[in-house]
Design a protein around this motif. Structure first.
Motif, PDB file in Angstrom:
ATOM      1  N   VAL A   1       0.850  -1.186   0.000  1.00 41.51           N
ATOM      2  CA  VAL A   1       0.000   0.000   0.000  1.00 41.51           C
ATOM      3  C   VAL A   1       0.887   1.239   0.000  1.00 41.51           C
ATOM      4  CG1 VAL A   1      -1.959   1.144   1.102  1.00 41.51           C
ATOM      5  CG2 VAL A   1      -1.615  -1.320   1.443  1.00 41.51           C
ATOM      6  N   ASP A   2       0.647   2.159  -0.951  1.00 45.59           N
ATOM      7  CA  ASP A   2       1.482   3.365  -1.061  1.00 45.59           C
ATOM      8  C   ASP A   2       0.686   4.447  -1.771  1.00 45.59           C
ATOM      9  OD1 ASP A   2       3.812   5.199  -1.851  1.00 45.59           O
ATOM     10  OD2 ASP A   2       4.911   3.535  -0.935  1.00 45.59           O
ATOM     11  N   ASP A   3       1.097   5.696  -1.566  1.00 47.61           N
ATOM     12  CA  ASP A   3       0.423   6.811  -2.244  1.00 47.61           C
ATOM     13  C   ASP A   3       1.148   7.253  -3.506  1.00 47.61           C
ATOM     14  OD1 ASP A   3       2.488   7.761  -0.460  1.00 47.61           O
ATOM     15  OD2 ASP A   3       1.787   9.800  -0.830  1.00 47.61           O
ATOM     16  N   ILE A   4       2.390   6.807  -3.696  1.00 44.94           N
ATOM     17  CA  ILE A   4       3.217   7.283  -4.804  1.00 44.94           C
ATOM     18  C   ILE A   4       3.344   6.187  -5.861  1.00 44.94           C
ATOM     19  CG2 ILE A   4       5.473   8.181  -5.474  1.00 44.94           C
ATOM     20  CD1 ILE A   4       3.852  10.084  -3.730  1.00 44.94           C
ATOM     21  N   LEU A   5       3.026   6.534  -7.106  1.00 51.40           N
ATOM     22  CA  LEU A   5       2.987   5.524  -8.164  1.00 51.40           C
ATOM     23  C   LEU A   5       4.352   4.918  -8.455  1.00 51.40           C
ATOM     24  CD1 LEU A   5       0.412   6.951 -10.731  1.00 51.40           C
ATOM     25  CD2 LEU A   5       0.075   5.327  -8.864  1.00 51.40           C
ATOM     26  N   ARG A   6       5.426   5.689  -8.373  1.00 46.53           N
ATOM     27  CA  ARG A   6       6.734   5.098  -8.692  1.00 46.53           C
ATOM     28  C   ARG A   6       7.077   3.976  -7.709  1.00 46.53           C
ATOM     29  NH1 ARG A   6       8.294  10.055  -6.514  1.00 46.53           N
ATOM     30  NH2 ARG A   6       9.488   9.896  -4.567  1.00 46.53           N
ATOM     31  N   ASN A   7       6.609   4.094  -6.468  1.00 47.33           N
ATOM     32  CA  ASN A   7       6.844   3.028  -5.498  1.00 47.33           C
ATOM     33  C   ASN A   7       6.021   1.791  -5.835  1.00 47.33           C
ATOM     34  OD1 ASN A   7       8.572   4.720  -4.038  1.00 47.33           O
ATOM     35  ND2 ASN A   7       6.883   5.542  -2.832  1.00 47.33           N
ATOM     36  N   LEU A   8       4.775   2.003  -6.228  1.00 47.14           N
ATOM     37  CA  LEU A   8       3.923   0.888  -6.639  1.00 47.14           C
ATOM     38  C   LEU A   8       4.479   0.208  -7.886  1.00 47.14           C
ATOM     39  CD1 LEU A   8       0.659   2.810  -5.925  1.00 47.14           C
ATOM     40  CD2 LEU A   8       1.188   0.606  -4.874  1.00 47.14           C
ATOM     41  N   HIS A   9       4.958   0.997  -8.836  1.00 48.26           N
ATOM     42  CA  HIS A   9       5.541   0.436 -10.055  1.00 48.26           C
ATOM     43  C   HIS A   9       6.819  -0.350  -9.737  1.00 48.26           C
ATOM     44  CE1 HIS A   9       3.406   3.785 -12.546  1.00 48.26           C
ATOM     45  NE2 HIS A   9       2.588   2.839 -12.157  1.00 48.26           N
ATOM     46  N   SER A  10       7.608   0.159  -8.797  1.00 50.88           N
ATOM     47  CA  SER A  10       8.837  -0.533  -8.409  1.00 50.88           C
ATOM     48  C   SER A  10       8.522  -1.895  -7.796  1.00 50.88           C
ATOM     49  CB  SER A  10       9.616   0.333  -7.406  1.00 50.88           C
ATOM     50  OG  SER A  10      10.790  -0.324  -6.965  1.00 50.88           O
ATOM     51  N   VAL A  11       7.509  -1.948  -6.937  1.00 49.52           N
ATOM     52  CA  VAL A  11       7.130  -3.222  -6.333  1.00 49.52           C
ATOM     53  C   VAL A  11       6.541  -4.162  -7.381  1.00 49.52           C
ATOM     54  CG1 VAL A  11       5.582  -4.316  -4.660  1.00 49.52           C
ATOM     55  CG2 VAL A  11       6.843  -2.243  -4.034  1.00 49.52           C
ATOM     56  N   ARG A  12       5.766  -3.629  -8.302  1.00 51.92           N
ATOM     57  CA  ARG A  12       5.223  -4.462  -9.379  1.00 51.92           C
ATOM     58  C   ARG A  12       6.338  -5.137 -10.161  1.00 51.92           C
ATOM     59  NH1 ARG A  12       1.973  -1.153 -13.677  1.00 51.92           N
ATOM     60  NH2 ARG A  12       4.061  -0.314 -13.979  1.00 51.92           N
ATOM     61  N   GLU A  13       7.413  -4.416 -10.405  1.00 54.79           N
ATOM     62  CA  GLU A  13       8.532  -4.961 -11.179  1.00 54.79           C
ATOM     63  C   GLU A  13       9.265  -6.061 -10.429  1.00 54.79           C
ATOM     64  OE1 GLU A  13      12.813  -3.459 -13.053  1.00 54.79           O
ATOM     65  OE2 GLU A  13      11.363  -1.981 -12.293  1.00 54.79           O
ATOM     66  N   HIS A  14       9.417  -5.890  -9.114  1.00 56.71           N
ATOM     67  CA  HIS A  14      10.268  -6.808  -8.350  1.00 56.71           C
ATOM     68  C   HIS A  14       9.497  -7.882  -7.590  1.00 56.71           C
ATOM     69  CE1 HIS A  14      13.101  -3.463  -9.053  1.00 56.71           C
ATOM     70  NE2 HIS A  14      14.020  -4.410  -8.972  1.00 56.71           N
ATOM     71  N   ALA A  15       8.195  -7.721  -7.439  1.00 56.86           N
ATOM     72  CA  ALA A  15       7.405  -8.703  -6.689  1.00 56.86           C
ATOM     73  C   ALA A  15       6.131  -9.028  -7.445  1.00 56.86           C
ATOM     74  CB  ALA A  15       7.100  -8.178  -5.292  1.00 56.86           C
ATOM     75  N   PRO A  16       6.235  -9.733  -8.570  1.00 58.64           N
ATOM     76  CA  PRO A  16       5.045 -10.095  -9.346  1.00 58.64           C
ATOM     77  C   PRO A  16       4.045 -10.874  -8.490  1.00 58.64           C
ATOM     78  CG  PRO A  16       7.056 -10.621 -10.551  1.00 58.64           C
ATOM     79  CD  PRO A  16       7.474 -10.266  -9.162  1.00 58.64           C
ATOM     80  N   GLY A  17       2.782 -10.614  -8.709  1.00 56.63           N
ATOM     81  CA  GLY A  17       1.749 -11.273  -7.923  1.00 56.63           C
ATOM     82  C   GLY A  17       1.342 -10.520  -6.687  1.00 56.63           C
ATOM     83  N   CYS A  18       2.075  -9.443  -6.377  1.00 57.17           N
ATOM     84  CA  CYS A  18       1.733  -8.614  -5.220  1.00 57.17           C
ATOM     85  C   CYS A  18       0.487  -7.792  -5.527  1.00 57.17           C
ATOM     86  CB  CYS A  18       2.899  -7.692  -4.888  1.00 57.17           C
ATOM     87  SG  CYS A  18       2.601  -6.571  -3.515  1.00 57.17           S
ATOM     88  N   LEU A  19      -0.432  -7.704  -4.567  1.00 57.33           N
ATOM     89  CA  LEU A  19      -1.564  -6.793  -4.676  1.00 57.33           C
ATOM     90  C   LEU A  19      -1.063  -5.379  -4.443  1.00 57.33           C
ATOM     91  CD1 LEU A  19      -4.621  -6.076  -4.769  1.00 57.33           C
ATOM     92  CD2 LEU A  19      -4.640  -6.491  -2.288  1.00 57.33           C
ATOM     93  N   LEU A  20      -1.301  -4.485  -5.398  1.00 49.26           N
ATOM     94  CA  LEU A  20      -0.838  -3.103  -5.322  1.00 49.26           C
ATOM     95  C   LEU A  20      -2.031  -2.194  -5.057  1.00 49.26           C
ATOM     96  CD1 LEU A  20       1.427  -3.254  -8.498  1.00 49.26           C
ATOM     97  CD2 LEU A  20       2.180  -3.498  -6.115  1.00 49.26           C
TER      98      LEU A  20
END
Length: 216
Positions: A153-172
């Motif tokens: 859970v985050d308010d900033i999209l670059r952080n969400l995009h970073s997690v999407r790249e490194h942790a596939p399958g994570c709920l963003l």
């Protein structure tokens, strides 16, 4: 299980990783009050701090260096300004018996001790990582290759995009406490869920966990 390089021990349960500023703690609203007390203002002209902090006497935007100094002073005094986001304490307490919760805050580590004291005083006792590194690798390091649900859970999209790249399958989940600035935020994208508040985020997390009948 100790997670390498984090100092955090996780159990065999789902993991919820959350940003702190503007997600767990109110940030923009108290920061604006902090600035007002110092004859400055944060104007909601765009979704950023840089260029939007102005001197109330001259009306001019402060330099990036001055903005950083004001932010650093705010973090040093955070315990006198920041309050919990709406319903975060109750929501996370409800998850604490069935999931691991970790706070991942993008702030200079020198302010981590003050943040830890504030979170504890607000009944938010969950482990805290303070880092200015990209969040995706940190979340990957935390979760490792565990076959368990993961939510971020985050308010900033670059952080969400970073997690999407490194942790596939994570709920963003994109969550932001301040409605005025949230209206200025860019569209998050189809793979990122938007939650208006913590109860809505909690329902998204529970739906995500239902893929595993023993989770959440």
């Amino acid at each position: 299980m100790w997670q390498p390089g984090t100092g955090i021990r996780l159990s065999d349960r789902p993991l919820i990783v959350s940003d702190v500023d503007e997600v767990v703690l109110e940030f923009l609203t108290p920061f604006m009050a902090f600035l007002e007390a110092r004859d400055h203002a944060l104007l909601p002209r765009s979704f950023r701090l840089s260029g939007n902090i102005v001197d109330r006497v001259s009306g001019e935007a402060v330099s990036d260096a001055a903005a950083e100094a004001l932010l650093d002073a705010f973090y040093a005094a955070q315990d006198r300004w920041q309050t919990p986001a709406m319903q975060v304490v109750e929501t996370l307490k409800g998850f604490s018996g069935e999931a691991d919760i970790v706070f991942l805050t993008a702030m200079p580590p020198r302010h981590a001790a003050a943040r830890r004291r504030l979170l504890d005083a607000l009944d938010l006792p969950y482990p805290l990582l303070a880092s200015e590194e990209p969040k995706g690798p940190l979340v990957k390091r935390l979760h490792q290759a565990r076959d368990l649900p993961l939510a971020f859970v985050d308010d900033i999209l670059r952080n969400l995009h970073s997690v999407r790249e490194h942790a596939p399958g994570c709920l963003l989940i994109n969550l932001m406490a301040n409605a005025e600035f949230r209206a200025l935020a860019p569209a998050p994208g189809v793979d990122i869920r938007v939650a208006a508040d913590w109860p809505e985020a909690a329902e998204l997390i529970r739906v995500h966990c239902r893929a595993r009948p023993d989770a959440c």
